[in-house]
Design a protein around this motif. Structure first.
Motif, PDB file in Angstrom:
ATOM      1  N   CYS A  84      -1.335   3.281  -8.351  1.00  0.00           N
ATOM      2  CA  CYS A  84      -0.045   3.522  -9.027  1.00  0.00           C
ATOM      3  C   CYS A  84       1.006   2.511  -8.581  1.00  0.00           C
ATOM      4  CB  CYS A  84       0.440   4.946  -8.760  1.00  0.00           C
ATOM      5  SG  CYS A  84      -0.468   6.191  -9.700  1.00  0.00           S
ATOM      6  N   ARG A 127       2.741  -0.347 -11.068  1.00  0.00           N
ATOM      7  CA  ARG A 127       4.189  -0.551 -11.233  1.00  0.00           C
ATOM      8  C   ARG A 127       4.541  -2.028 -11.039  1.00  0.00           C
ATOM      9  NH1 ARG A 127       4.702   4.663  -8.952  1.00  0.00           N
ATOM     10  NH2 ARG A 127       4.824   3.833  -6.850  1.00  0.00           N
ATOM     11  N   ASN A 128       3.947  -2.655 -10.040  1.00  0.00           N
ATOM     12  CA  ASN A 128       4.208  -4.081  -9.792  1.00  0.00           C
ATOM     13  C   ASN A 128       3.688  -4.958 -10.925  1.00  0.00           C
ATOM     14  OD1 ASN A 128       5.519  -3.632  -7.341  1.00  0.00           O
ATOM     15  ND2 ASN A 128       3.607  -3.747  -6.182  1.00  0.00           N
ATOM     16  N   GLU A 143       3.256  -3.979 -13.968  1.00  0.00           N
ATOM     17  CA  GLU A 143       4.080  -3.680 -15.144  1.00  0.00           C
ATOM     18  C   GLU A 143       5.393  -4.467 -15.078  1.00  0.00           C
ATOM     19  OE1 GLU A 143       5.056   0.292 -17.784  1.00  0.00           O
ATOM     20  OE2 GLU A 143       4.625   0.529 -15.647  1.00  0.00           O
ATOM     21  N   LYS A 144       6.011  -4.522 -13.900  1.00  0.00           N
ATOM     22  CA  LYS A 144       7.241  -5.311 -13.714  1.00  0.00           C
ATOM     23  C   LYS A 144       6.992  -6.794 -13.965  1.00  0.00           C
ATOM     24  CE  LYS A 144       9.388  -2.265 -10.327  1.00  0.00           C
ATOM     25  NZ  LYS A 144       9.712  -2.104  -8.895  1.00  0.00           N
TER      26      LYS A 144
END
Length: 153
Positions: free
Chosen positions: A42, A46-47, A49-50
């Motif tokens: 997860c 997130r990384n 996705e950024k």
């Protein structure tokens, strides 16, 4: 273009392999494949996705973006591109080319890899590569650019 860490490359490669390039996959599937915790996946998602490499839908399935897919193809094909270049363009025997490609794959720059790919016309051989990695075209000036080396020649 930013540098992808070994860990990021591992996640992108895994997502690509599990999703066949276009299907959404679950975080739990990535965790199971890489034998790590879902919490770690997860954080990594997130990384990524950024960084614009993955997206997640309302069902929290993970998808590669176009940029993510391009990176996945490069990661998966890097060794093959280098090996093919050594064999086809430099006429190195297959055993030596395979060993040299293995040694080179983690140090060759993106620009060099894309130049090898263009010289081999490798993009037309692979289903996922869209030939969008023309770093030379983005950085060329009329003095050092030739039509053979640069799509925008």
């Amino acid at each position: 273009m930013f540098h992808l860490t070994f860990s990021m490359q591992n996640y992108i490669r895994t997502i690509h392999e599990l999703s066949y390039g276009n299907m959404g996959i679950r975080v739990s599937d990535i965790a199971e494949t890489l034998d790590i915790s879902k919490a770690s996946v997860c954080v990594a998602m997130r990384n990524l996705e950024k960084s614009g490499l993955v997206d997640r839908d309302e069902n929290r399935l993970v998808y590669l973006t176009d940029e993510g897919l391009q990176q996945a193809v490069l990661i998966v094909d890097k060794l093959n591109i280098i090996k093919c270049f050594l064999i086809e363009k430099l006429h190195i025997n297959e055993a030596t080319a395979e060993q040299d490609a293995f040694e080179m794959e983690n140090v060759v720059s993106h620009e060099t890899l894309c130049s090898m790919c263009r010289k081999l016309n490798y993009a037309s051989r692979k289903y996922g590569c869209k030939g969008k990695c023309c770093v030379h075209a983005e950085n060329c000036s009329k003095e050092n650019c030739s039509k053979e080396d640069c799509k925008e020649g």
